[in-house]
Design a protein around this motif. Structure first.
Motif, PDB file in Angstrom:
ATOM      1  N   GLN A 118       0.839  -1.209   0.000  1.00 22.83           N
ATOM      2  CA  GLN A 118       0.000   0.000   0.000  1.00 22.83           C
ATOM      3  C   GLN A 118       0.867   1.249   0.000  1.00 22.83           C
ATOM      4  N   LYS A 119       1.917   1.232   0.792  1.00 24.64           N
ATOM      5  CA  LYS A 119       2.834   2.371   0.840  1.00 24.64           C
ATOM      6  C   LYS A 119       3.502   2.558  -0.517  1.00 24.64           C
ATOM      7  N   ARG A 120       3.878   1.449  -1.147  1.00 24.11           N
ATOM      8  CA  ARG A 120       4.485   1.522  -2.478  1.00 24.11           C
ATOM      9  C   ARG A 120       3.517   2.091  -3.505  1.00 24.11           C
ATOM     10  N   LEU A 121       2.250   1.660  -3.438  1.00 23.40           N
ATOM     11  CA  LEU A 121       1.232   2.188  -4.337  1.00 23.40           C
ATOM     12  C   LEU A 121       1.070   3.688  -4.146  1.00 23.40           C
ATOM     13  N   HIS A 122       1.114   4.113  -2.894  1.00 30.41           N
ATOM     14  CA  HIS A 122       1.018   5.548  -2.591  1.00 30.41           C
ATOM     15  C   HIS A 122       2.165   6.319  -3.228  1.00 30.41           C
ATOM     16  N   VAL A 123       3.382   5.830  -3.025  1.00 34.46           N
ATOM     17  CA  VAL A 123       4.568   6.515  -3.567  1.00 34.46           C
ATOM     18  C   VAL A 123       4.529   6.529  -5.095  1.00 34.46           C
ATOM     19  N   MET A 124       4.190   5.408  -5.691  1.00 34.64           N
ATOM     20  CA  MET A 124       4.150   5.333  -7.155  1.00 34.64           C
ATOM     21  C   MET A 124       3.084   6.268  -7.733  1.00 34.64           C
ATOM     22  N   ALA A 125       1.900   6.291  -7.112  1.00 32.77           N
ATOM     23  CA  ALA A 125       0.830   7.176  -7.589  1.00 32.77           C
ATOM     24  C   ALA A 125       1.205   8.640  -7.355  1.00 32.77           C
ATOM     25  N   SER A 126       1.818   8.940  -6.207  1.00 27.12           N
ATOM     26  CA  SER A 126       2.262  10.321  -5.925  1.00 27.12           C
ATOM     27  C   SER A 126       3.274  10.784  -6.961  1.00 27.12           C
ATOM     28  N   ASN A 127       4.231   9.925  -7.266  1.00 25.17           N
ATOM     29  CA  ASN A 127       5.252  10.270  -8.267  1.00 25.17           C
ATOM     30  C   ASN A 127       4.631  10.482  -9.645  1.00 25.17           C
ATOM     31  N   ALA A 128       3.707   9.618 -10.022  1.00 23.30           N
ATOM     32  CA  ALA A 128       3.043   9.763 -11.326  1.00 23.30           C
ATOM     33  C   ALA A 128       2.217  11.047 -11.364  1.00 23.30           C
ATOM     34  N   GLY A 129       1.537  11.349 -10.271  1.00 21.89           N
ATOM     35  CA  GLY A 129       0.741  12.580 -10.200  1.00 21.89           C
ATOM     36  C   GLY A 129       1.611  13.820 -10.290  1.00 21.89           C
ATOM     37  N   ALA A 130       2.734  13.814  -9.582  1.00 25.25           N
ATOM     38  CA  ALA A 130       3.645  14.966  -9.600  1.00 25.25           C
ATOM     39  C   ALA A 130       4.276  15.153 -10.972  1.00 25.25           C
ATOM     40  N   ALA A 131       4.558  14.054 -11.651  1.00 19.75           N
ATOM     41  CA  ALA A 131       5.181  14.127 -12.969  1.00 19.75           C
ATOM     42  C   ALA A 131       4.154  14.355 -14.081  1.00 19.75           C
ATOM     43  N   GLY A 132       2.878  14.226 -13.745  1.00 15.36           N
ATOM     44  CA  GLY A 132       1.833  14.387 -14.749  1.00 15.36           C
ATOM     45  C   GLY A 132       1.765  13.238 -15.737  1.00 15.36           C
ATOM     46  N   THR A 133       2.226  12.069 -15.286  1.00 13.53           N
ATOM     47  CA  THR A 133       2.204  10.890 -16.164  1.00 13.53           C
ATOM     48  C   THR A 133       1.144   9.910 -15.677  1.00 13.53           C
ATOM     49  N   GLY A 134       0.903   8.921 -16.487  1.00 10.60           N
ATOM     50  CA  GLY A 134      -0.031   7.868 -16.093  1.00 10.60           C
ATOM     51  C   GLY A 134       0.661   6.834 -15.223  1.00 10.60           C
ATOM     52  N   LEU A 135      -0.115   5.891 -14.797  1.00 14.63           N
ATOM     53  CA  LEU A 135       0.412   4.811 -13.972  1.00 14.63           C
ATOM     54  C   LEU A 135       1.027   3.759 -14.885  1.00 14.63           C
ATOM     55  N   ASP A 136       2.199   3.289 -14.517  1.00 20.29           N
ATOM     56  CA  ASP A 136       2.916   2.348 -15.377  1.00 20.29           C
ATOM     57  C   ASP A 136       2.581   0.891 -15.036  1.00 20.29           C
ATOM     58  N   ALA A 137       3.189  -0.007 -15.786  1.00 15.96           N
ATOM     59  CA  ALA A 137       2.950  -1.448 -15.596  1.00 15.96           C
ATOM     60  C   ALA A 137       3.402  -1.908 -14.216  1.00 15.96           C
ATOM     61  N   GLN A 138       4.449  -1.298 -13.688  1.00 13.43           N
ATOM     62  CA  GLN A 138       4.925  -1.684 -12.359  1.00 13.43           C
ATOM     63  C   GLN A 138       3.855  -1.391 -11.302  1.00 13.43           C
ATOM     64  N   PHE A 139       3.183  -0.247 -11.423  1.00 13.41           N
ATOM     65  CA  PHE A 139       2.092   0.079 -10.501  1.00 13.41           C
ATOM     66  C   PHE A 139       1.026  -1.018 -10.563  1.00 13.41           C
ATOM     67  N   HIS A 140       0.641  -1.399 -11.769  1.00 14.17           N
ATOM     68  CA  HIS A 140      -0.406  -2.402 -11.934  1.00 14.17           C
ATOM     69  C   HIS A 140       0.029  -3.774 -11.406  1.00 14.17           C
ATOM     70  N   ASP A 141       1.307  -4.101 -11.535  1.00 14.11           N
ATOM     71  CA  ASP A 141       1.822  -5.358 -10.968  1.00 14.11           C
ATOM     72  C   ASP A 141       1.736  -5.348  -9.446  1.00 14.11           C
ATOM     73  N   VAL A 142       2.158  -4.240  -8.838  1.00 18.28           N
ATOM     74  CA  VAL A 142       2.094  -4.107  -7.377  1.00 18.28           C
ATOM     75  C   VAL A 142       0.642  -4.148  -6.923  1.00 18.28           C
ATOM     76  N   TYR A 143      -0.213  -3.451  -7.665  1.00 18.96           N
ATOM     77  CA  TYR A 143      -1.643  -3.435  -7.333  1.00 18.96           C
ATOM     78  C   TYR A 143      -2.227  -4.849  -7.363  1.00 18.96           C
ATOM     79  N   GLN A 144      -1.893  -5.636  -8.359  1.00 17.52           N
ATOM     80  CA  GLN A 144      -2.413  -7.007  -8.469  1.00 17.52           C
ATOM     81  C   GLN A 144      -1.969  -7.863  -7.283  1.00 17.52           C
ATOM     82  N   LYS A 145      -0.707  -7.730  -6.891  1.00 19.38           N
ATOM     83  CA  LYS A 145      -0.227  -8.472  -5.716  1.00 19.38           C
ATOM     84  C   LYS A 145      -1.015  -8.069  -4.479  1.00 19.38           C
ATOM     85  N   TRP A 146      -1.158  -6.747  -4.297  1.00 19.79           N
ATOM     86  CA  TRP A 146      -1.893  -6.220  -3.149  1.00 19.79           C
ATOM     87  C   TRP A 146      -3.337  -6.721  -3.161  1.00 19.79           C
TER      88      TRP A 146
END
Length: 163
Positions: free
Chosen positions: A103-131
């Motif tokens: 969950q903490k990783r998802l938070h950091v990844m989403a925060s970074n994507a939001g700050a950069a103005g990019t979408g969520l990458d495949a790594q986010f979706h992999d972590v999300y699936q595990k979670w």
């Protein structure tokens, strides 16, 4: 009177453990379905806080109050439904720290994507699936534990009774 107070505390802790756990799980699923990194980051931050400060202590209260209820009632720890509940509880608990870290990783990844103005990458979706799947396993275990708390039978005993 002590037994009834402990039983009340045990039930309230179960409600908090299950309720806050399920609530935060469903909120993070809903936020993730938006695909909006800012929404996901905000919800994930709150989920980590709630799970750290409410759900985790409720799990500790469950163990402590359950132990004292067992002692006061004179039941041995080897009572089949108690032993089975404990095994499942510790299995579910062993998922807890990894889930919290994911969950903490998802938070950091989403925060970074939001700050950069990019979408969520495949790594986010992999972590999300595990979670997500660890959450499914954890809540299935919790459903079984509540069933045993109510019936005082293991799932095998309950199934045999129904046949």
């Amino acid at each position: 009177m002590l037994y009834l107070c402990l039983k009340y505390l045990h039930v309230i802790a179960a409600i908090f453990l299950f309720g806050f756990g399920m609530g935060s799980y469903l909120y993070l699923i809903a936020a993730s379905r938006t695909g909006n990194p800012q929404v996901i980051a905000h919800v994930a931050r709150m989920v980590v806080r709630f799970d750290t400060w409410i759900t985790t202590p409720a799990g500790c209260v469950q163990i402590i109050s359950g132990y004292w209820l067992m002692r006061l009632s004179g039941l041995p720890m080897t009572t089949e439904w108690i032993l089975t509940s404990l095994i499942i509880f510790f299995c579910v608990g062993s998922l807890w720290l990894p889930v919290l870290l994911l969950q903490k990783r998802l938070h950091v990844m989403a925060s970074n994507a939001g700050a950069a103005g990019t979408g969520l990458d495949a790594q986010f979706h992999d972590v999300y699936q595990k979670w997500f799947w660890m959450g499914v396993a954890g809540f299935l275990g919790m459903f079984v534990i509540v069933l045993m708390m109510v019936t005082k039978m293991t799932p095998v005993q309950l199934f045999e009774l129904l046949l």
